[in-house]
Design an enzyme around this catalytic site. Structure first.
Site, short mmCIF file in Angstrom:
data_model
loop_
_atom_site.label_atom_id
_atom_site.label_comp_id
_atom_site.label_asym_id
_atom_site.label_seq_id
_atom_site.Cartn_x
_atom_site.Cartn_y
_atom_site.Cartn_z
N ASN A 185 0.84 -1.21 0.00
CA ASN A 185 0.00 0.00 0.00
C ASN A 185 0.87 1.25 0.00
O ASN A 185 1.99 1.23 0.51
CB ASN A 185 -0.91 0.00 1.23
CG ASN A 185 -2.11 -0.91 1.05
OD1 ASN A 185 -2.65 -1.02 -0.04
ND2 ASN A 185 -2.53 -1.55 2.12
N CYS A 240 -5.07 -7.20 -3.45
CA CYS A 240 -5.54 -6.81 -2.11
C CYS A 240 -6.55 -7.85 -1.64
O CYS A 240 -7.28 -8.42 -2.44
CB CYS A 240 -6.19 -5.43 -2.19
SG CYS A 240 -6.86 -4.82 -0.64
N HIS A 241 -6.57 -8.07 -0.33
CA HIS A 241 -7.46 -9.10 0.24
C HIS A 241 -8.92 -8.67 0.26
O HIS A 241 -9.81 -9.52 0.40
CB HIS A 241 -7.05 -9.40 1.68
CG HIS A 241 -5.60 -9.69 1.87
ND1 HIS A 241 -4.70 -8.73 2.25
CD2 HIS A 241 -4.90 -10.83 1.70
CE1 HIS A 241 -3.50 -9.27 2.32
NE2 HIS A 241 -3.59 -10.54 1.99
N HIS A 291 -9.71 -0.49 -2.19
CA HIS A 291 -10.24 -0.09 -0.88
C HIS A 291 -11.56 0.66 -0.98
O HIS A 291 -12.15 1.01 0.03
CB HIS A 291 -9.22 0.75 -0.08
CG HIS A 291 -8.12 -0.07 0.51
ND1 HIS A 291 -7.25 0.44 1.46
CD2 HIS A 291 -7.75 -1.35 0.33
CE1 HIS A 291 -6.39 -0.50 1.80
NE2 HIS A 291 -6.66 -1.60 1.13
#
Length: 433
Positions: free
Chosen positions: A148, A169-170, A199
């Site tokens: 990030n 990204c998870h 995000h």
């Protein structure tokens, strides 16, 4: 011998997941796994741990640690990036403590916001150094970015680094599962479609047997909001804007101007917002590592079960030409999301096979979702402009366009805060003019 290079291999727990997965993947047997980190102690820890795993798993992968980054990268087919520039002390502390002097509070500060801007500014030069090495010694490698701020760094590697990069990204993987767990619903058999920016991607469709589940989700969410719980910001955003967001409430609290406000201090309690959450996590992880280190690093009988991390499945799909679907961060080339800027990095469903990573065309997001994404994209693009031009004025622009910062501070204070952060970061930043 084919080669996977892991940059930031001192992230021992994460290296165990990603590289342990690779050692359990039949298509990756015989690969060299090259480890690189600037911390020789953590690098040696990871090397020892992975060799233990190699023995217990029966893998034919070869583990090699490198002190020379370019040699670690030489000839690599795949590169995994998991670095953090500046660490908790001093840089994360700086990202939180200097803004506090202006009354600007944050929760995570690793994506946008004033903390995200400066995390980018100290990381981008390092990433571009990686890119120069990759162009020289492994120009055809696929670069998997886990670091990030995801959107900006993935954008920079693609557009200014000249490296084929996908950001991972998870949050997409766990979005439906976590939402349904929180609302007491069963995710089995559920179909979903997610797209947006990292995000802040949107659960655009969620169905089971052709039935839209959003009415029931929103009914339960409205009830859930009557009690305190950990995901209040996201449920509030969904009820107000119509769609659920992929990343956690503590993250989203600082991506928007609605939740962390000096003039409305009661919102912190009302929406259960954990201010200074990331520093707390950092301190906890540092303490936890002291206790974990011996059992993780020195356990000759250490075992591993393949995790949900995308990396090994991406490599497997590329090696075997058996397609695998991911949520990936890629450039908005050709307008994958038609109502977001072409120069933005977007998070969309992607197909992976021997030809690489192929993003899918999403079309237009609901207008309110695209509008919220653009507020964060503005800051991302101006941060990139600052990094590549070296112009301080673009740092100011990025901060002035950030929703949370702009909602709390005057223009004069924003400029002053940026100057203070530049000074406080010192040699962790390049020189700006």
């Amino acid at each position: 011998m084919s080669k996977i290079t892991f940059l930031g291999a001192g992230s021992t727990v994460f290296a165990k997941n990603v590289l342990g997965d690779c050692m359990l993947t039949p298509a990756l047997q015989g690969f060299e796994i090259a480890l690189y980190d600037i911390d020789p102690v953590r690098l040696a820890d990871s090397e020892r741990m992975l060799n233990n795993l190699r023995r217990t798993s029966g893998s034919t992968c070869r583990i090699l640690a490198y002190s020379d980054r370019k040699e670690a990268l030489r000839g690599a087919k795949y590169v995994v990036n998991a670095i953090q520039v500046g660490g908790y002390d001093p840089c994360t502390i700086t990202d939180f403590e200097v803004p506090k002097k202006y009354g600007l509070r944050q929760t995570i500060a690793d994506t946008v916001g004033i903390g995200g801007i400066f995390r980018n500014l100290r990381t981008i030069p390092v990433m571009l150094d990686f890119a120069r090495d990759i162009r020289e010694v492994c120009p055809n490698a696929w670069f998997l970015n886990y670091t990030n701020p995801m959107a900006v760094l993935t954008n920079v590697m693609n557009t200014h680094g000249g490296v084929q990069t996908v950001g991972l990204c998870h949050s997409v993987q766990v979005c439906v599962k976590d939402l349904f767990a929180n609302l007491g619903m069963d995710p089995a058999g559920v179909q979903s479609k997610i797209a947006g920016i990292n995000h802040m991607a949107w659960l655009l469709e969620v169905t089971k047997d052709g039935v839209d589940l959003y009415p029931e989700i929103k009914r339960r969410a409205a009830e859930k909001q009557k009690e305190k719980h950990h995901d209040m910001v996201r449920l509030e955003m969904m009820l107000r804007f119509g769609y659920y967001i992929t990343e956690s409430s503590e993250h989203n609290a600082e991506y928007h101007p609605y939740f962390i406000k000096r003039n409305y201090p009661e919102l912190i309690e009302r929406f259960n917002i954990p201010l200074d959450e990331y520093p707390r996590r950092c301190v906890h992880q540092i303490e936890q590592w002291k206790n974990m280190r011996d059992q993780l690093v020195n356990d000759a009988d250490l075992t591993h079960v393949r995790s949900h991390e995308y990396a090994s499945y991406i490599f497997e799909a590329m090696e075997t030409n058996r397609p695998f679907k991911i949520g990936g961060n890629v450039m908005n080339t050709g307008g994958l999301i038609s109502n977001l800027p072409r120069e933005a990095c977007v998070e969309v469903p992607c197909l992976v096979d021997a030809s690489g990573v192929t993003p899918t065309h999403v079309g237009a997001l609901p207008p309110q979702c695209a509008a919220l994404n653009r507020t964060n994209i503005n800051t991302q693009l101006l941060t990139i402009e600052a990094a590549v031009t070296g112009k301080k004025e673009h740092i100011y622009h990025a901060a002035m366009l950030d929703p949370h910062t702009a909602a709390e501070l005057s223009i004069d204070d924003i400029v002053s805060l940026c100057d203070d952060l530049i000074e406080a970061h010192g040699s962790w930043l390049p020189k700006f003019h």
